[in-house]
Motif scaffolding. Sequence first.
Motif, PDB file in Angstrom:
ATOM      1  N   GLY A   1       7.529   4.376 -20.054  1.00 39.08           N
ATOM      2  CA  GLY A   1       6.195   3.857 -20.347  1.00 39.08           C
ATOM      3  C   GLY A   1       5.776   2.693 -19.480  1.00 39.08           C
ATOM      4  N   ASP A   2       6.599   2.325 -18.502  1.00 38.88           N
ATOM      5  CA  ASP A   2       6.280   1.230 -17.591  1.00 38.88           C
ATOM      6  C   ASP A   2       5.231   1.709 -16.579  1.00 38.88           C
ATOM      7  OD1 ASP A   2       6.915  -0.123 -14.761  1.00 38.88           O
ATOM      8  OD2 ASP A   2       7.481  -1.545 -16.328  1.00 38.88           O
ATOM      9  N   GLU A   3       4.111   1.034 -16.531  1.00 40.75           N
ATOM     10  CA  GLU A   3       2.991   1.482 -15.698  1.00 40.75           C
ATOM     11  C   GLU A   3       3.341   1.516 -14.217  1.00 40.75           C
ATOM     12  OE1 GLU A   3      -1.636   0.185 -14.788  1.00 40.75           O
ATOM     13  OE2 GLU A   3      -0.724  -0.358 -16.709  1.00 40.75           O
ATOM     14  N   GLY A   4       4.048   0.486 -13.742  1.00 45.15           N
ATOM     15  CA  GLY A   4       4.425   0.446 -12.338  1.00 45.15           C
ATOM     16  C   GLY A   4       5.401   1.544 -11.975  1.00 45.15           C
ATOM     17  N   LEU A   5       6.368   1.776 -12.847  1.00 45.54           N
ATOM     18  CA  LEU A   5       7.357   2.821 -12.609  1.00 45.54           C
ATOM     19  C   LEU A   5       6.703   4.198 -12.652  1.00 45.54           C
ATOM     20  CD1 LEU A   5      10.342   3.246 -12.055  1.00 45.54           C
ATOM     21  CD2 LEU A   5      10.746   3.275 -14.534  1.00 45.54           C
ATOM     22  N   ARG A   6       5.749   4.374 -13.561  1.00 53.61           N
ATOM     23  CA  ARG A   6       5.050   5.666 -13.634  1.00 53.61           C
ATOM     24  C   ARG A   6       4.284   5.930 -12.350  1.00 53.61           C
ATOM     25  NH1 ARG A   6       2.067   7.366 -19.071  1.00 53.61           N
ATOM     26  NH2 ARG A   6       4.275   7.232 -19.623  1.00 53.61           N
ATOM     27  N   THR A   7       3.594   4.917 -11.846  1.00 54.20           N
ATOM     28  CA  THR A   7       2.849   5.070 -10.599  1.00 54.20           C
ATOM     29  C   THR A   7       3.773   5.455  -9.461  1.00 54.20           C
ATOM     30  OG1 THR A   7       1.170   3.467 -11.299  1.00 54.20           O
ATOM     31  CG2 THR A   7       1.376   3.887  -8.927  1.00 54.20           C
ATOM     32  N   SER A   8       4.934   4.791  -9.400  1.00 51.07           N
ATOM     33  CA  SER A   8       5.907   5.061  -8.352  1.00 51.07           C
ATOM     34  C   SER A   8       6.448   6.487  -8.442  1.00 51.07           C
ATOM     35  CB  SER A   8       7.064   4.060  -8.447  1.00 51.07           C
ATOM     36  OG  SER A   8       8.096   4.385  -7.543  1.00 51.07           O
ATOM     37  N   LYS A   9       6.804   6.918  -9.639  1.00 46.12           N
ATOM     38  CA  LYS A   9       7.401   8.254  -9.785  1.00 46.12           C
ATOM     39  C   LYS A   9       6.385   9.355  -9.533  1.00 46.12           C
ATOM     40  CE  LYS A   9      11.477   7.003 -12.343  1.00 46.12           C
ATOM     41  NZ  LYS A   9      12.545   7.436 -13.246  1.00 46.12           N
ATOM     42  N   LEU A  10       5.134   9.117  -9.903  1.00 48.31           N
ATOM     43  CA  LEU A  10       4.087  10.093  -9.602  1.00 48.31           C
ATOM     44  C   LEU A  10       3.815  10.172  -8.106  1.00 48.31           C
ATOM     45  CD1 LEU A  10       1.572   9.415 -12.529  1.00 48.31           C
ATOM     46  CD2 LEU A  10       2.964  11.477 -12.186  1.00 48.31           C
ATOM     47  N   ALA A  11       4.000   9.047  -7.408  1.00 46.75           N
ATOM     48  CA  ALA A  11       3.754   9.014  -5.965  1.00 46.75           C
ATOM     49  C   ALA A  11       4.726   9.900  -5.193  1.00 46.75           C
ATOM     50  CB  ALA A  11       3.834   7.576  -5.447  1.00 46.75           C
ATOM     51  N   TYR A  12       5.870  10.200  -5.797  1.00 45.93           N
ATOM     52  CA  TYR A  12       6.852  11.074  -5.163  1.00 45.93           C
ATOM     53  C   TYR A  12       6.576  12.551  -5.450  1.00 45.93           C
ATOM     54  CZ  TYR A  12       9.831   7.245  -3.561  1.00 45.93           C
ATOM     55  OH  TYR A  12      10.337   6.142  -2.902  1.00 45.93           O
ATOM     56  N   LYS A  13       5.476  12.833  -6.138  1.00 46.46           N
ATOM     57  CA  LYS A  13       4.956  14.177  -6.366  1.00 46.46           C
ATOM     58  C   LYS A  13       5.967  15.103  -7.056  1.00 46.46           C
ATOM     59  CE  LYS A  13       1.357  12.763  -4.098  1.00 46.46           C
ATOM     60  NZ  LYS A  13       0.158  12.324  -4.833  1.00 46.46           N
ATOM     61  N   PRO A  14       6.201  14.892  -8.346  1.00 45.11           N
ATOM     62  CA  PRO A  14       7.114  15.778  -9.066  1.00 45.11           C
ATOM     63  C   PRO A  14       6.587  17.210  -9.113  1.00 45.11           C
ATOM     64  CG  PRO A  14       5.876  14.390 -10.596  1.00 45.11           C
ATOM     65  CD  PRO A  14       5.590  13.869  -9.222  1.00 45.11           C
ATOM     66  N   CYS A  15       7.501  18.163  -9.100  1.00 45.15           N
ATOM     67  CA  CYS A  15       7.085  19.561  -9.226  1.00 45.15           C
ATOM     68  C   CYS A  15       6.892  19.929 -10.690  1.00 45.15           C
ATOM     69  CB  CYS A  15       8.096  20.496  -8.559  1.00 45.15           C
ATOM     70  SG  CYS A  15       9.764  20.480  -9.258  1.00 45.15           S
TER      71      CYS A  15
END
Length: 296
Positions: free
Chosen positions: A267-281
Amino acid sequence: MIKFIKTELKDITEFKKYLPNDNAVSCDGTVGGIFMWFDEFNTYHAVINDTLIQKITVSGEDIFATPYGKDVTGAVFEIYSYCRQNGIPCKFYGATDNFIEILAESFEISKEYERDICDYVYLSSDLMSFSGKKYHGQKNHLNAFKKLYSESYAKKTDTSDIEEIKAFMEKYKASAHKSSEAFLKEIASVERVLDNFSLYGFEGLAVYYNGEVISFTAGEVIGDTMYAHIEKALPEYRGLYQYTVSEFSTLASRMGAVYINREDDTGDEGLRTSKLAYKPCKLVDKYTVTIKGVKK
């Protein structure tokens, strides 16, 4: 009545008998997913009919993890009986769609989506090279690191590297400028892994520059997926995270991993932004499921 015992680090070997060895689906079915956080969740366990049952504490409430082993449905009936005898709700935390399908065959259930604990899954081939337009930003950072720190190199770790990695962790703690309880607990869990690296059985990779470790990542391969449990890097090196992810994904691919599971974002906003930036399949969707009764 189920007789639960307090889970301890020495139980890793016992748990491995029951945890999935071909498809864990989520990080919760792995050694790292359980034994990096077993004290945080006040974990207790029992084994019934060659099936592992875990009772954990979430937000002060007793709740159960997905059972693993020979007779999952039978284990759920045992848990349901235990909850009725103790006057507590019968709930399962982090339930995936696969487990929910099993529950729905025998029980009346309700479910609540838990976005904060959904796992991010990536193609290892994507993270190895960051090729294509969608990875333009990540590729730029990766190329910058290779140019700025051309003498750096990545090394698959073993127990002989642990002291150097521990020295890196001290630098990482100081550079992070964080003192929250969650941060300190995460650091403690990584340090416990380093103190018991052989017991955890992780695959690790460290990046070296000027003779010192500047990043460290570790995880475990189950079936076609590498579950990345640890990923730390010093912030002053541009592109270091991208380089670390790329090299670890290359290692994982060589070990047969088609996918990289990089766990949740809490639920960490910064971590979510980072993980989405790596484009999960894909995301591994998770729910809290409550059993309301047995189907007739």
